[in-house]
Design a protein around this motif. Structure first.
Motif, PDB file in Angstrom:
ATOM      1  N   TYR A 364       7.239  -3.973   0.400  1.00  0.00           N
ATOM      2  CA  TYR A 364       8.632  -3.686   0.752  1.00  0.00           C
ATOM      3  C   TYR A 364       9.424  -4.968   0.976  1.00  0.00           C
ATOM      4  CZ  TYR A 364       9.168   1.336   0.928  1.00  0.00           C
ATOM      5  OH  TYR A 364       9.320   2.645   0.569  1.00  0.00           O
ATOM      6  N   ALA A 367      10.301  -6.390  -2.297  1.00  0.00           N
ATOM      7  CA  ALA A 367      10.957  -5.442  -3.205  1.00  0.00           C
ATOM      8  C   ALA A 367      10.073  -5.121  -4.413  1.00  0.00           C
ATOM      9  CB  ALA A 367      12.315  -5.983  -3.658  1.00  0.00           C
ATOM     10  N   TRP A 369       8.643  -2.436  -5.793  1.00  0.00           N
ATOM     11  CA  TRP A 369       8.717  -0.983  -5.631  1.00  0.00           C
ATOM     12  C   TRP A 369       7.611  -0.247  -6.378  1.00  0.00           C
ATOM     13  CZ3 TRP A 369      11.332  -1.415  -1.674  1.00  0.00           C
ATOM     14  CH2 TRP A 369      12.498  -2.189  -1.590  1.00  0.00           C
ATOM     15  N   GLU A 373       4.938   2.210  -4.559  1.00  0.00           N
ATOM     16  CA  GLU A 373       4.754   3.620  -4.898  1.00  0.00           C
ATOM     17  C   GLU A 373       3.293   3.918  -5.221  1.00  0.00           C
ATOM     18  OE1 GLU A 373       7.039   7.136  -7.336  1.00  0.00           O
ATOM     19  OE2 GLU A 373       7.717   5.045  -7.510  1.00  0.00           O
ATOM     20  N   HIS A 387       9.816   4.743   3.140  1.00  0.00           N
ATOM     21  CA  HIS A 387      11.096   4.036   3.156  1.00  0.00           C
ATOM     22  C   HIS A 387      11.780   4.191   4.516  1.00  0.00           C
ATOM     23  CE1 HIS A 387      14.778   2.279   1.616  1.00  0.00           C
ATOM     24  NE2 HIS A 387      15.448   3.322   2.093  1.00  0.00           N
TER      25      HIS A 387
END
Length: 408
Positions: A364, A367, A369, A373, A387
């Protein structure tokens, strides 16, 4: 923010270094600052022993540390390993039954005691059964005076350490009188060492002092205060990792640490920090990020229903940037902490369940992502929930930065 300490070598008759005396400094100038001796000793312990460890300053050799009246009577030396330290009793302390009792207790626990800058006054003779070493300032007395004193105490079996030896002639003379150890400019001048220091939040420290002054301490409240300050949490764990505690005990949470220590040791730890005047400005960005990671990892553990892991997850996040704070590698620092193996694995290798939580926090922050995930599916926590946890953790850390209080 940096801490400073000077070390001066102590040698044997073969001129081999057998230990170092640590001397408090508040800057690169090699001179003792104008502060009380108790505060100086506490600064050495909190800024060096509870951060990096004395063994890293003295290269694993024996450490000689000055202790004044209050720190002796309150048993502050018991946070140190008796196998690797000599407790120096300053010559200016006031003789009392309390002090004598403290020396008896320390000796019984295996500590070596030394009389520093001894002035040959017979009033100290009642302490000699508990003393291992007598340090003599050879600039204060002539050889005849020293020789007479050495003969007078010959039956006590104490070792003699000559201070302020400046010439080869003095060294050879003192050897004939039976001195086993030597210290002075003839061998080495004090060397000032500088190390990075962790700042603690002053408000947190004041709240800890308030809790420690109560007859019945609120363990939950103390845990909550510590959970908001990475500096205090790290120092608490270093305090536990001493000879006074079972080295096999593995800590899993801050509350576990406090309960394990017991009320007397917790109060000693808080007093040590207070006496050292451990204070600082608002946490810097590294410390705020440590708090956010701690909160985030705890959220993830709770979301997964980990009964044991929420407090351990919090510690993993809290300690995850200690290497950046102290400019040391994480594997070196983790070995100095008595935390559970799962926590060490998470910190050093980012493996195991706790390592996954920390890795998710890093995703996180960077960034990343797709990686986040993938991890969310692996740990079976919805990405939308993750999140929200991350945003809430950042907000919580900012509240701590701004001096507000919130539960863990």
């Amino acid at each position: 923010m940096y801490s400073y300490v000077a070390r001066q070598a102590i040698l044997n008759v073969d001129e081999e270094i057998v230990g170092y005396e640590l001397l408090f400094r508040d800057g690169v100038e090699n001179a003792f600052p104008d502060i009380c001796p108790d505060q100086a000793t506490s600064q050495i312990l909190t800024s060096n022993h509870l951060t990096k460890g004395l063994e890293s300053i003295t290269d694993g050799k024996c450490t000689y540390i000055n202790f004044f009246e209050d720190t002796l009577i309150n048993r502050f030396p018991t946070s140190l390993d008796p196998k690797s330290v000599v407790i120096e009793i300053l010559e200016s302390v006031e003789i009392s039954e309390e002090l004598l009792d403290a020396c008896r207790a320390l000796k019984k626990q295996g500590y070596k005691l030394a009389l520093d800058d001894h002035n040959f006054d017979p009033v100290w003779d009642i302490f000699l059964p508990y003393i291992d070493t007598i340090k003599v300032d050879v600039r204060q007395f002539n050889i005849l005076q020293i020789s007479k004193y050495v003969r007078r105490i010959a039956g006590f079996g104490v070792k003699l350490l000559a201070e302020k030896v400046e010439t080869r002639e003095e060294f050879e003379q003192l050897k004939t009188l039976g001195f086993q150890y030597y210290q002075g400019y003839f061998f080495a001048r004090p060397e000032v060492l500088k190390s990075k220091q962790i700042k603690a939040n002053k408000l947190n420290l004041l709240q800890l002092i308030s809790q420690a002054s109560r007859i019945d301490m609120d363990i939950d409240k103390i845990s909550q205060i510590l959970a908001q300050d990475v500096a205090l949490s790290y120092k608490l764990l270093r305090f536990i990792n001493s000879a006074g505690f079972n080295s096999n005990q593995k800590i899993t949470s801050l509350k576990h640490a406090i309960v394990y220590m017991g009320e007397a040791e917790v109060k000693k730890f808080i007093s040590l920090l207070a006496l050292a005047n451990l204070s600082g400005d608002k946490p810097d960005e590294i410390m705020v990020l440590s708090l956010a990671r701690a909160r985030f990892c705890s959220h993830i553990a709770q979301a997964r229903g980990d009964d044991e892991n929420p407090p351990m997850a919090f510690l993993v996040g809290m300690l995850s940037l200690v290497d950046a704070l102290l400019d040391e590698t994480m594997d070196t620092l983790a070995t100095k902490l008595p935390v559970a193996d799962e926590i060490k694995q998470g910190l050093i290798e980012q493996k195991g369940v706790l390592g996954l939580y920390l890795k998710l926090a890093l995703n996180y922050e960077k960034a990343q992502w797709d990686e986040a995930e993938t991890l969310s599916m692996a740990i079976r926590v919805p990405i939308n929930d993750i999140h929200e946890y991350y945003q809430e953790s950042l907000a919580w850390a900012d509240k701590i930065r701004n001096g507000e209080r919130g539960g863990k």
